[in-house]
Design a protein around this motif. Structure first.
Motif, PDB file in Angstrom:
ATOM      1  N   LEU A 194      43.079  70.296 -43.127  1.00 19.86           N
ATOM      2  CA  LEU A 194      41.637  70.130 -43.293  1.00 19.86           C
ATOM      3  C   LEU A 194      41.150  68.871 -42.584  1.00 19.86           C
ATOM      4  CD1 LEU A 194      40.849  71.242 -46.939  1.00 19.86           C
ATOM      5  CD2 LEU A 194      39.715  72.011 -44.859  1.00 19.86           C
ATOM      6  N   THR A 195      41.903  67.776 -42.759  1.00 16.69           N
ATOM      7  CA  THR A 195      41.511  66.530 -42.107  1.00 16.69           C
ATOM      8  C   THR A 195      41.465  66.699 -40.601  1.00 16.69           C
ATOM      9  OG1 THR A 195      42.774  65.443 -43.843  1.00 16.69           O
ATOM     10  CG2 THR A 195      41.993  64.064 -42.033  1.00 16.69           C
ATOM     11  N   LEU A 196      42.558  67.258 -40.049  1.00 18.72           N
ATOM     12  CA  LEU A 196      42.606  67.454 -38.599  1.00 18.72           C
ATOM     13  C   LEU A 196      41.474  68.353 -38.132  1.00 18.72           C
ATOM     14  CD1 LEU A 196      46.362  67.910 -37.704  1.00 18.72           C
ATOM     15  CD2 LEU A 196      44.831  66.081 -36.981  1.00 18.72           C
ATOM     16  N   ALA A 197      41.260  69.462 -38.866  1.00 21.53           N
ATOM     17  CA  ALA A 197      40.244  70.420 -38.441  1.00 21.53           C
ATOM     18  C   ALA A 197      38.853  69.790 -38.473  1.00 21.53           C
ATOM     19  CB  ALA A 197      40.286  71.663 -39.324  1.00 21.53           C
ATOM     20  N   LEU A 198      38.552  69.046 -39.531  1.00 25.40           N
ATOM     21  CA  LEU A 198      37.243  68.404 -39.624  1.00 25.40           C
ATOM     22  C   LEU A 198      37.035  67.424 -38.477  1.00 25.40           C
ATOM     23  CD1 LEU A 198      36.948  67.806 -43.466  1.00 25.40           C
ATOM     24  CD2 LEU A 198      35.309  69.019 -42.036  1.00 25.40           C
ATOM     25  N   TRP A 199      38.124  66.731 -38.120  1.00 28.04           N
ATOM     26  CA  TRP A 199      37.991  65.748 -37.045  1.00 28.04           C
ATOM     27  C   TRP A 199      37.839  66.417 -35.684  1.00 28.04           C
ATOM     28  CZ3 TRP A 199      41.306  64.137 -32.974  1.00 28.04           C
ATOM     29  CH2 TRP A 199      40.845  62.986 -32.327  1.00 28.04           C
ATOM     30  N   VAL A 200      38.574  67.510 -35.488  1.00 25.05           N
ATOM     31  CA  VAL A 200      38.606  68.151 -34.171  1.00 25.05           C
ATOM     32  C   VAL A 200      37.382  69.031 -33.926  1.00 25.05           C
ATOM     33  CG1 VAL A 200      39.851  69.928 -32.879  1.00 25.05           C
ATOM     34  CG2 VAL A 200      41.088  68.047 -33.892  1.00 25.05           C
ATOM     35  N   PHE A 201      36.779  69.582 -35.003  1.00 30.74           N
ATOM     36  CA  PHE A 201      35.723  70.577 -34.844  1.00 30.74           C
ATOM     37  C   PHE A 201      34.558  70.045 -34.031  1.00 30.74           C
ATOM     38  CE2 PHE A 201      33.796  74.527 -35.909  1.00 30.74           C
ATOM     39  CZ  PHE A 201      32.449  74.291 -36.095  1.00 30.74           C
ATOM     40  N   GLY A 202      34.113  68.831 -34.342  1.00 33.56           N
ATOM     41  CA  GLY A 202      32.962  68.263 -33.656  1.00 33.56           C
ATOM     42  C   GLY A 202      33.138  68.202 -32.156  1.00 33.56           C
ATOM     43  N   PRO A 203      34.155  67.457 -31.667  1.00 37.98           N
ATOM     44  CA  PRO A 203      34.344  67.346 -30.214  1.00 37.98           C
ATOM     45  C   PRO A 203      34.560  68.689 -29.531  1.00 37.98           C
ATOM     46  CG  PRO A 203      35.688  65.738 -31.361  1.00 37.98           C
ATOM     47  CD  PRO A 203      35.058  66.587 -32.397  1.00 37.98           C
ATOM     48  N   VAL A 204      35.313  69.579 -30.177  1.00 35.14           N
ATOM     49  CA  VAL A 204      35.625  70.846 -29.519  1.00 35.14           C
ATOM     50  C   VAL A 204      34.383  71.708 -29.355  1.00 35.14           C
ATOM     51  CG1 VAL A 204      36.708  73.077 -29.937  1.00 35.14           C
ATOM     52  CG2 VAL A 204      38.050  71.027 -30.091  1.00 35.14           C
ATOM     53  N   MET A 205      33.506  71.716 -30.343  1.00 38.96           N
ATOM     54  CA  MET A 205      32.335  72.584 -30.258  1.00 38.96           C
ATOM     55  C   MET A 205      31.241  71.974 -29.405  1.00 38.96           C
ATOM     56  SD  MET A 205      33.529  75.068 -31.776  1.00 38.96           S
ATOM     57  CE  MET A 205      32.158  76.163 -31.609  1.00 38.96           C
ATOM     58  N   ASN A 206      31.496  70.779 -28.876  1.00 39.41           N
ATOM     59  CA  ASN A 206      30.500  70.141 -28.038  1.00 39.41           C
ATOM     60  C   ASN A 206      30.414  70.743 -26.659  1.00 39.41           C
ATOM     61  OD1 ASN A 206      28.935  68.265 -29.294  1.00 39.41           O
ATOM     62  ND2 ASN A 206      30.507  66.672 -29.230  1.00 39.41           N
ATOM     63  N   GLU A 207      31.328  71.650 -26.350  1.00 43.05           N
ATOM     64  CA  GLU A 207      31.344  72.244 -25.010  1.00 43.05           C
ATOM     65  C   GLU A 207      30.002  72.853 -24.672  1.00 43.05           C
ATOM     66  OE1 GLU A 207      33.847  72.983 -22.367  1.00 43.05           O
ATOM     67  OE2 GLU A 207      34.208  71.010 -23.187  1.00 43.05           O
TER      68      GLU A 207
END
Lengths: 221, 104, 226
Positions: free
Chosen positions: C213-226
């Protein structure tokens, strides 16, 4: 225009030299009491595993940097490191069963260390598939996978300490007989040199490829 | 980005050298694992009291070491091949760019 | 507060769409039951199931049905281009992620509520032996699977070959979750149950959930910025 630094050939030459001397050292080391000759595989199997985990960390950190900063350099490092995880992981997953066949009587066991190593390898294989088949924007997606892959490495390492398993636990290296230490650490150093050399070589390929894409873009104009 | 032919050649020779050196070691490693053959598969009795399936270890060790070398050489070769293709394409593109500029 | 309001809004949107068509609920449930049946035929010898077959089949059904639900949920978003709209709206990215996660969790819970009794029926698995422990295992495993799955399904929404790449990327990472879930459930269902071991597996699942959950919450923002 970048100068071709002599760093890469130096690393590869040092690695080559160390590998040349390794068989002599390995031969001089004493045989392990219960396993005999087959234990020689240890000198290549464990350093390969160490390099595999190290490369997974490199990929994970580079992926995290890419997610935060979007720098193409960190993306190139992540890709190169992921390829090397797959290569060294393949070495671990083949030499391991060859050792196991003689030492345990079976090619494979679904114990903690083998299963989690296989899983780690598969995560980075899926990284490469994503880079290859997901089309545009795959660098970002793969970086997310790289971060999860790195998070998996501690699970692999600690799994043998947490569960009683047939695989030797992490005390083996610490408690190596003195005569076995030199060949072992020699091989570790050789593999690390080889890893750095291969990583830099792969990075150079990636640089050339990006240069090619830039040239294609220029020709489109 | 201009990559001089000297740099391309230097990179190619580095990889060829690495491959040749590695091939020498397959032979050296194979030679090294031969002498113990006589000691293990000879008339030395099994020290372990438990009778179990007697598998000759030497072929397995040989396959293991050979695979390591094959995998590494294979990877270096794959990098070399991709590099050659990229360089060829790059030279191609640069030629087309030059022709395009000359023709204008 | 705004965070939770966003999360609930997004989850409610998914639930309302689902309640109107019930497409996902029915298809996913039917698929899960088919998976259970197909695997049952593989692992039943002379009318008796192999040991630990029930636990294994349960988690395989959850994993496969979950992947299907993930694919369909985000396909819906892709067709309506609604994910882009969500990302453009002035809400925190993590809130969007948690909202989608909640919607998926509710769907998977509904499916599991049917599958678990079916498995209990088909394999005489003692569901009542340690019900809360079993519920805990299922909840922790499902949360972990959904956490990783929501991230990757959202990431792949604009990628090529997304249908096949989702399982390719999702399964290696969620294998530890499935292993822990299977071993924990098997410890409960076994002829001689080992509840302490099941609890150990549960704590491992909770640990994985926290990490993922921690990793996903952190990664979601930058990844969806495409």
């Amino acid at each position: 225009m970048q100068k071709q630094s002599p760093v890469v050939p130096v690393f590869l030459a040092v690695a080559a030299g160390m590998f040349a001397y390794a068989p002599f050292l390995i031969d001089a080391a004493p045989y392990e009491s219960t396993m005999g000759l087959i234990q020689r595989i240890f000198y290549y199997h464990v350093p390969s595993a160490m390099v595999m985990f190290g490369s997974a960390f490199v990929c994970g950190i580079a992926s995290a940097v890419y997610l935060a900063k979007r720098s193409p350099q960190s993306d190139a490092v992540a890709l190169a490191a992921a390829e090397l995880v797959v290569v060294f992981g393949l070495i671990v997953l083949v030499t391991g069963p060859l050792w196991a066949r003689k030492a345990w009587g079976v090619w494979w066991q679904w114990d903690a260390r083998l299963t989690s190593s296989l899983v780690l390898w598969l995560i980075f294989v899926s990284y490469l598939m994503l880079r290859r088949f997901a089309g545009a924007g795959s660098e970002m997606l793969a970086a997310a996978v790289g971060v999860f892959g790195m998070a998996n490495v501690p699970c692999v390492y600690w799994s043998v300490n947490v569960w009683r398993t047939i695989h030797p636990n992490t005390n083996v290296v610490r408690s190596l007989a003195p005569e076995m230490r030199l060949p072992f650490y020699w091989c570790v150093a050789a593999f690390v040199c080889l890893y750095v050399g291969l990583l830099l070589t792969r990075l150079r390929l990636e640089q050339s490829r990006r240069g090619l894409e830039a040239a294609y873009a220029e020709i489109e104009d | 980005m201009n990559v001089s032919r000297f740099q391309i050649a230097a990179c190619r020779w580095t990889t060829i050298l690495a491959v040749l050196v590695a091939v020498v070691f397959v032979a050296a490693a194979a030679a090294q694992t031969q002498p113990p053959l006589a000691a293990i598969d000879g008339f030395v009795p099994m020290s372990s009291a438990v009778p179990r399936e007697v598998l000759p270890a030497t072929p397995l060790v040989f396959y293991a070491y050979s695979f390591v070398w094959l995998a590494l050489i294979g990877y270096v070769f794959s990098i070399w091949r991709r590099m050659a293709r990229v360089e060829q394409d790059l030279a191609d593109v640069q030629r087309r760019l030059k022709d395009g500029q000359g023709g204008r | 507060m705004q965070f939770f309001r966003t999360v609930l809004t997004i989850a409610r949107k998914d639930l309302v769409i689902e309640a109107r068509s019930r497409e996902l609920a029915y298809t996913t449930l039917f698929f899960a039951i088919s998976v259970v049946l197909v695997f049952s035929f593989s692992f039943v010898v002379e009318g008796v199931a192999l040991t630990d077959a029930a636990a294994g089949i349960l988690w395989v059904a959850i994993a496969f049905a979950g992947t299907l639900a993930l694919g369909r949920t985000f396909e819906r978003e892709r067709q309506g281009d609604t994910l882009k709209a969500l990302l453009l709206s002035p809400v925190e990215r993590p809130a969007i992620y948690v909202g989608k996660l909640l919607g998926l969790l509710l769907l998977m819970t509904a499916v599991e509520a049917v599958i678990v009794p079916v498995i209990g029926l088909l394999f005489q698995a003692p569901l009542g032996r340690a019900p809360w422990l079993l519920v805990g295992l299922l909840a922790a495993g499902t949360i972990g699977f959904a956490a990783v799955g929501t991230l990757f399904a959202a990431m792949l929404i604009r990628a090529q070959s997304r249908d096949v790449l989702l399982p390719v990327v999702l399964y290696p990472i969620t294998v530890p979750l499935v292993i822990a879930g299977v071993r924990g459930s098997a410890a409960i269902f076994a002829v001689e149950p080992n509840l302490a071991m099941a609890q150990a597996w549960l704590s491992m699942l909770v640990f994985f959930d926290a990490v993922f959950l921690t990793l996903a919450l952190w990664v979601f923002g930058p990844v969806m910025n495409e």
